[in-house]
Enzyme design. Sequence first.
Site, PDB file in Angstrom:
ATOM      1  N   ASP A  53       0.825  -1.202   0.000  1.00  0.00           N
ATOM      2  CA  ASP A  53       0.000   0.000   0.000  1.00  0.00           C
ATOM      3  C   ASP A  53       0.864   1.260   0.000  1.00  0.00           C
ATOM      4  O   ASP A  53       0.365   2.362   0.073  1.00  0.00           O
ATOM      5  CB  ASP A  53      -0.968   0.004   1.198  1.00  0.00           C
ATOM      6  CG  ASP A  53      -0.235  -0.220   2.499  1.00  0.00           C
ATOM      7  OD1 ASP A  53       0.994  -0.459   2.448  1.00  0.00           O
ATOM      8  OD2 ASP A  53      -0.883  -0.154   3.562  1.00  0.00           O
ATOM      9  N   LYS A 474      41.663 -41.501   3.809  1.00  0.00           N
ATOM     10  CA  LYS A 474      41.794 -40.034   3.787  1.00  0.00           C
ATOM     11  C   LYS A 474      41.840 -39.616   2.323  1.00  0.00           C
ATOM     12  O   LYS A 474      42.785 -39.944   1.607  1.00  0.00           O
ATOM     13  CB  LYS A 474      43.076 -39.620   4.507  1.00  0.00           C
ATOM     14  CG  LYS A 474      43.371 -38.119   4.492  1.00  0.00           C
ATOM     15  CD  LYS A 474      44.618 -37.833   5.342  1.00  0.00           C
ATOM     16  CE  LYS A 474      45.103 -36.400   5.198  1.00  0.00           C
ATOM     17  NZ  LYS A 474      46.382 -36.194   5.917  1.00  0.00           N
ATOM     18  N   ASP A 476      42.267 -36.891  -0.234  1.00  0.00           N
ATOM     19  CA  ASP A 476      42.886 -35.562  -0.266  1.00  0.00           C
ATOM     20  C   ASP A 476      42.660 -34.902  -1.624  1.00  0.00           C
ATOM     21  O   ASP A 476      42.289 -35.560  -2.615  1.00  0.00           O
ATOM     22  CB  ASP A 476      44.390 -35.727   0.011  1.00  0.00           C
ATOM     23  CG  ASP A 476      45.014 -34.479   0.622  1.00  0.00           C
ATOM     24  OD1 ASP A 476      44.375 -33.407   0.596  1.00  0.00           O
ATOM     25  OD2 ASP A 476      46.152 -34.585   1.111  1.00  0.00           O
ATOM     26  N   ASN A 478      44.727 -31.529  -3.507  1.00  0.00           N
ATOM     27  CA  ASN A 478      45.752 -30.554  -3.157  1.00  0.00           C
ATOM     28  C   ASN A 478      46.025 -29.462  -4.183  1.00  0.00           C
ATOM     29  O   ASN A 478      47.159 -28.990  -4.285  1.00  0.00           O
ATOM     30  CB  ASN A 478      47.058 -31.286  -2.846  1.00  0.00           C
ATOM     31  CG  ASN A 478      47.029 -31.903  -1.461  1.00  0.00           C
ATOM     32  OD1 ASN A 478      46.636 -31.249  -0.506  1.00  0.00           O
ATOM     33  ND2 ASN A 478      47.400 -33.156  -1.352  1.00  0.00           N
ATOM     34  N   ASP A 546      46.010 -28.238   7.784  1.00  0.00           N
ATOM     35  CA  ASP A 546      47.352 -28.795   7.912  1.00  0.00           C
ATOM     36  C   ASP A 546      48.073 -28.156   9.093  1.00  0.00           C
ATOM     37  O   ASP A 546      49.171 -28.569   9.443  1.00  0.00           O
ATOM     38  CB  ASP A 546      48.159 -28.566   6.626  1.00  0.00           C
ATOM     39  CG  ASP A 546      47.812 -29.593   5.560  1.00  0.00           C
ATOM     40  OD1 ASP A 546      47.067 -30.537   5.872  1.00  0.00           O
ATOM     41  OD2 ASP A 546      48.279 -29.449   4.419  1.00  0.00           O
TER      42      ASP A 546
HETATM   43  C1  GLA Z   1      48.020 -32.486   2.055  1.00  0.00           C
HETATM   44  C2  GLA Z   1      47.298 -32.904   3.309  1.00  0.00           C
HETATM   45  C3  GLA Z   1      48.301 -33.401   4.335  1.00  0.00           C
HETATM   46  C4  GLA Z   1      49.067 -34.562   3.744  1.00  0.00           C
HETATM   47  C5  GLA Z   1      49.730 -34.153   2.441  1.00  0.00           C
HETATM   48  C6  GLA Z   1      50.339 -35.340   1.734  1.00  0.00           C
HETATM   49  O1  GLA Z   1      48.809 -31.364   2.285  1.00  0.00           O
HETATM   50  O2  GLA Z   1      46.549 -31.855   3.818  1.00  0.00           O
HETATM   51  O3  GLA Z   1      47.640 -33.791   5.511  1.00  0.00           O
HETATM   52  O4  GLA Z   1      48.203 -35.638   3.550  1.00  0.00           O
HETATM   53  O5  GLA Z   1      48.801 -33.550   1.547  1.00  0.00           O
HETATM   54  O6  GLA Z   1      50.896 -35.011   0.532  1.00  0.00           O
END
Ligand code: GLA
Length: 728
Positions: A53, A474, A476, A478, A546
Amino acid sequence: MPISYNSDLRVFRLDTPRTTYLMGLAGKENFLGHIYYGPSVPNDGLCELLRLDERPFTPGEVPGERASFYDAFPFEYPAWGGGNFREPCLRVIDAMGGGNCELFYESHRILPGKPPLEGLPAAFGTEDACSSLEIVCLDPVLGLRVHLLYTVFDDVDAICRSVRIENGGTAPVELSAALSASLELDNRDFDLITLHGSWAREMEIDRRTLAFGKQEAFSLRGISSHQYHPFLALCEHSATQEQGSVYGISFVYSGNFLAQAELDQFNKVRAVMGIHPDGFSWHLEPGESFQAPETVLVCSNQGLGGMSRTFHDFFRGHLIRGQHQPRPVLLNSWEACYFDFDHDRLLELGREAAQNGIELLVVDDGWFSHRSDPTTSLGDWTVNEEKLPGGLKRLGDELAALGVKLGIWMEPEMISPDSDLYRAHPDYAMTIPGRAPTLARDQLVLDLTRQEVRDCVFEQIAAVLNSAPITYLKWDMNRPLIDVYSTSLPPQRQGEAAHRYVLGLYELQERLVSKFPDVLLENCCSGGGRFDPGMLYYSPQIWTSDNAEAIDRLVIQEGMSLIYPYSATGAHVAACPSHVNGRVTPFATRGRVSLPGCFGYELDLGKLSEEELALIPQQIQEYRQYAPVFHNGDCYRLASYRENHSYDAVMAVSKDKSLAVVNFVQVCSRAYRRSLRLPLAGLAKNVRYRERETGVIRSGAGWMEGGLLFEALQADFYSKLVALEQVD
Ligand code: GLA
């Protein structure tokens, strides 16, 4: 009824246990506008909040002021066009090259439960526990339909939103932006909170006054990134940890994103969240759809802590699958020996692990092909028999005989130019034709948009996991995505490559967790470069940084805890002097800082002193006893070292309020101080609690209002854990 539509008022209403979200239809055209999001309000519509309004009226009534209407209306899902000059969620280029889009309500339906989002991680809930609203808006010129999906849950104050865009027209269209949500609020002296950082400095909280114009966090790195986080919060300037209004928006996505807040000429803020439009485009033929990822909205009037606890409950209860409780205490080989290991060395680590009560040995980078530094072999996931004669099977069996489980590291999305895979299939790497590929850490990114590449990666992972008694992986990643180009797409569709990469990644991880549900998956991206809700859908924990140095970790974990539960964070005791910042801290404090997360060690146990080694069984016992309270309970940030430069304190209270733990770290002692009196939080006021160590008994109110005393020690990096248990 958690979801309803009032056809008289033309208002949609969503209710969570303690919040209400309202949208309404405006004008003859049926524009969909945002009315209200906040603490629960009675059922009285609040339609006047659409301000229909006030001038400018809806175009149907005042056609000459269409542009002013678009400039001010709180569109629920704003598109570019009509005079909407603020950040749109949707930009469409039609077959003629025109760029306007206007959306009008067409229909809606309310459904029990929550439909899955095709190919994407998304929250889940049973038909009894949640319900969803789908609103369909139409651009009648293009025939384009936008399906807005909202879900509310009966046990948590969070709202999920996602969008599917369907080309219902007769000509193809290009989407050049398809964000997932917009939230329009009147400015209430808001601060904007985002997380920023870098490698080894992830998730630092940044709080600033919301200014006119656009402020944003974003990623164009192909991953959610170390630098920013797919999250933003708007909070009243006066809001504290436990008081004041806070709105949080989290994005369930792992690639390029835009999290933006824009304060406009009318002192209204539009917050948007979605896939970053830069470099993005999506081609839709008639009949095709694009599904945008999900966002999670939280509104708290109990400060930042209230917002965090809601996100924690939501992610634990409705997003993170495969809880794998209790999580194993692990020893990771990376900072213990980097690439310098062989079978005997790993077995020695395993023996030391067994002697100290550690349950899992993770063989990090360097066990495959001829990799002994970062320059080679990614893509060739076969065991280096020179280092590990008898392979992972022999190692796993020998570790098992010691009572220790085996975990491994892989980086499945990558390819080294020096690898058999690259020599056989150079086209599997993402590169831009005619340009030298951009190496980072000497590696290239596999083109996960292609099915045959994903199959090749998956078969290799499956072969490794089937070859030995591996209980943990793990995963990863990178490097960022730079040469984003896929040979599987025609030139005009290359804008789809970055998102198709993320979809390919999700498909791979989905296959992995379906085929190997007993393997605990921990994602990692040079630490926390891809720590986001999307990845948490596949892995219940993520290697947070890291940087495992205890004092830097306090800051990183504070940022992490703003959104995620501690059960999501990998937290290890690392060597000293720290490999990332050179700091030396007591072993006990390193243990305490790691305790709330998913605990482990990232060092050479053989280099520890007798006193340090003697602390390990005690740390593991403390972890077993108290980490579940942090993982499953309600968390309170009592004090932030980042803010006060002196000490840090976090507290967790079990859901039944029978057990509470305070984790205190005095980072930097100050001269001539008295003891510190720290008010606690979250206890039941009228219940009596005993401090386990001293036997002191007080009511919950007494502990919360009176506080807990920490003596004024002249010691840096000192830590203390205090447990309170219910007496009656
Ligand atoms: C990355 C990961 C680390 C390790 C290295 C290995 O930097 O964050 O924890 O695993 O790669 O190359």
